[in-house]
Enzyme design. Structure first.
Site, PDB file in Angstrom:
ATOM      1  N   LYS A  46     -35.195  39.025   6.021  1.00  0.00           N
ATOM      2  CA  LYS A  46     -35.321  37.573   6.218  1.00  0.00           C
ATOM      3  C   LYS A  46     -35.645  37.210   7.660  1.00  0.00           C
ATOM      4  O   LYS A  46     -36.452  36.307   7.907  1.00  0.00           O
ATOM      5  CB  LYS A  46     -34.023  36.887   5.786  1.00  0.00           C
ATOM      6  CG  LYS A  46     -33.788  36.950   4.291  1.00  0.00           C
ATOM      7  CD  LYS A  46     -32.498  36.243   3.926  1.00  0.00           C
ATOM      8  CE  LYS A  46     -32.248  36.364   2.428  1.00  0.00           C
ATOM      9  NZ  LYS A  46     -30.982  35.718   2.034  1.00  0.00           N
ATOM     10  N   GLU A  92     -15.391  35.054   7.479  1.00  0.00           N
ATOM     11  CA  GLU A  92     -15.136  36.133   8.433  1.00  0.00           C
ATOM     12  C   GLU A  92     -16.100  36.024   9.609  1.00  0.00           C
ATOM     13  O   GLU A  92     -15.721  36.102  10.779  1.00  0.00           O
ATOM     14  CB  GLU A  92     -15.337  37.456   7.687  1.00  0.00           C
ATOM     15  CG  GLU A  92     -14.706  38.635   8.348  1.00  0.00           C
ATOM     16  CD  GLU A  92     -15.033  39.899   7.565  1.00  0.00           C
ATOM     17  OE1 GLU A  92     -14.998  39.848   6.317  1.00  0.00           O
ATOM     18  OE2 GLU A  92     -15.345  40.904   8.212  1.00  0.00           O
ATOM     19  N   CYS A 121     -11.462  23.865  18.167  1.00  0.00           N
ATOM     20  CA  CYS A 121     -12.305  24.969  17.714  1.00  0.00           C
ATOM     21  C   CYS A 121     -12.118  25.117  16.198  1.00  0.00           C
ATOM     22  O   CYS A 121     -11.339  24.386  15.587  1.00  0.00           O
ATOM     23  CB  CYS A 121     -11.956  26.265  18.451  1.00  0.00           C
ATOM     24  SG  CYS A 121     -10.454  27.080  17.871  1.00  0.00           S
ATOM     25  N   CYS A 124     -22.043  30.410  -3.908  1.00  0.00           N
ATOM     26  CA  CYS A 124     -23.301  29.848  -4.396  1.00  0.00           C
ATOM     27  C   CYS A 124     -23.660  30.415  -5.767  1.00  0.00           C
ATOM     28  O   CYS A 124     -24.509  29.881  -6.463  1.00  0.00           O
ATOM     29  CB  CYS A 124     -24.418  30.075  -3.385  1.00  0.00           C
ATOM     30  SG  CYS A 124     -24.763  31.788  -3.034  1.00  0.00           S
TER      31      CYS A 124
HETATM   32 ZN   LIG Z   1      -8.597  25.997  18.611  1.00  0.00          ZN
END
Ligand SMILES: [Zn+2]
Length: 335
Positions: A79, A126, A164, A181
């Site tokens: 890709k 992950e 974050c 999906c």
């Molecule tokens: Zn944080």
């Protein structure tokens, strides 16, 4: 001249265009989201795009991965390479750098070196948490983006006193079965729209616009629900406050991963190794039908297809389970 219809927009102007052409952006994942965001940025004139993806094009990708063709799927072109080739035809004035590899703890720092902004276009948590760790450690802004069914969400993660990913999505909420999906499907308009919103934020961040969005934007394109949810930095966040980047620790062993939506298992060796693909193709000659491509070599045996990449990784199709995938890897590539 090329950008005259874009620089006429007061929010950008000539000075914004210059900042864009000096910008170095990494797009991690070149699928439904990455093809659209990279297309926007390449045509808008972002000067350097590093496109990172571990997979090759397949027929089931074509409905939503906007840069690919049936010919790419037939030839199983990686890709990253297919996207870079297509975007080079649209804009020869920018630098496109395809990287056919799994983005992981062993290469994250190298792949993001010299990068001003990272676009998350991956399909697993992950990898996103790894992006969160490395981008926080190196203080690189990154933009989360995801699409599933008819929904999409995106959020800017900026360095400094901003939340974050860890602040927003505590790890415990991610355990258990997540829809994918394959099970929930995904509409190309949802993926394309949310990736375009991600690209718009990218342009704003790169040109220092005062209108960069705060908070998590979510959109349900089927039921017409759009909202922005504010988030604060978690005062006790292990990543952005205490600066513990556990996910950058290298695994000690081989990593095995079931690829989302495919009957494919990925094997990534740790410590990393490299394949001499020419040599490997020669050795596999007797095992099955060989297909040698610039970034990979695959071998089709009676029951399986094994594709080896120069970064030591392999994709094993039709393995009964992870154990069999590991033994096939060892059998064909050695350990
Ligand atoms: Zn944080």
């Amino acid at each position: 001249m090329r950008y005259s219809r874009q620089t006429a927009f007061a929010g950008l102007g000539e000075s914004g265009q210059q900042k864009l052409s000096a910008a170095r952006v990494a797009v991690v994942g070149v699928g439904a989201l990455g093809t659209v965001a990279a297309n926007c940025l390449a045509r808008a004139g972002a000067g350097f795009l590093r496109l990172i993806d571990r997979d090759y094009v397949e027929l089931t990708n074509l409905h939503r991965q906007m840069l690919f063709t049936e010919n790419d799927a037939r030839r199983r072109i990686p890709k990253a390479a297919a996207a870079a080739a297509r975007l080079a035809e649209a804009n020869s004035e920018i630098v496109l750098e395809p990287i056919v590899a799994d983005f992981n703890a062993a290469n994250a720092e190298t792949f993001l070196s010299g990068i001003d902004l990272v676009l998350d276009a991956v399909d697993n948590w992950e990898c996103r948490f790894l992006l969160n760790d490395i981008c926080r450690q190196k203080e690189i802004p990154w933009i989360y983006c995801a699409a599933l069914a008819a929904e999409g969400m995106t959020m800017n993660f900026l360095p400094g006193h901003h939340p974050c990913l860890q602040c927003v999505v505590p790890k415990q909420t991610l355990t258990g079965l997540q829809p994918t999906c394959v099970t929930a499907g995904v509409l190309n308009m949802a993926a394309g729209a949310i990736a375009s919103i991600q690209a718009a934020e990218a342009v704003k961040i790169l040109t220092d616009s005062p209108t960069v969005r705060q908070g998590l934007f979510t959109a349900d394109f089927w039921n017409n629900r759009f909202k922005t949810i504010p988030f604060e930095q978690d005062a006790d966040c292990p990543v952005c406050v205490h600066r513990r980047f556990d996910r950058l620790t290298l695994p000690e062993n081989i990593q095995v991963l079931k690829i989302c939506g495919q009957n494919t298992i990925q094997i990534t060796p740790f410590p990393p190794r490299r394949f001499d693909l020419e040599n490997l193709a020669g050795r596999l000659q007797s095992a099955g039908k060989i297909d040698r491509q610039p970034f990979m070599v695959s071998c089709e045996t009676e029951h399986h297809r094994l594709t080896f990449f120069s970064d030591g990784r392999a994709l094993i199709e039709n393995a009964a389970d992870e154990g069999q995938a590991k033994s096939l890897y060892a059998e064909y590539a050695g350990t």
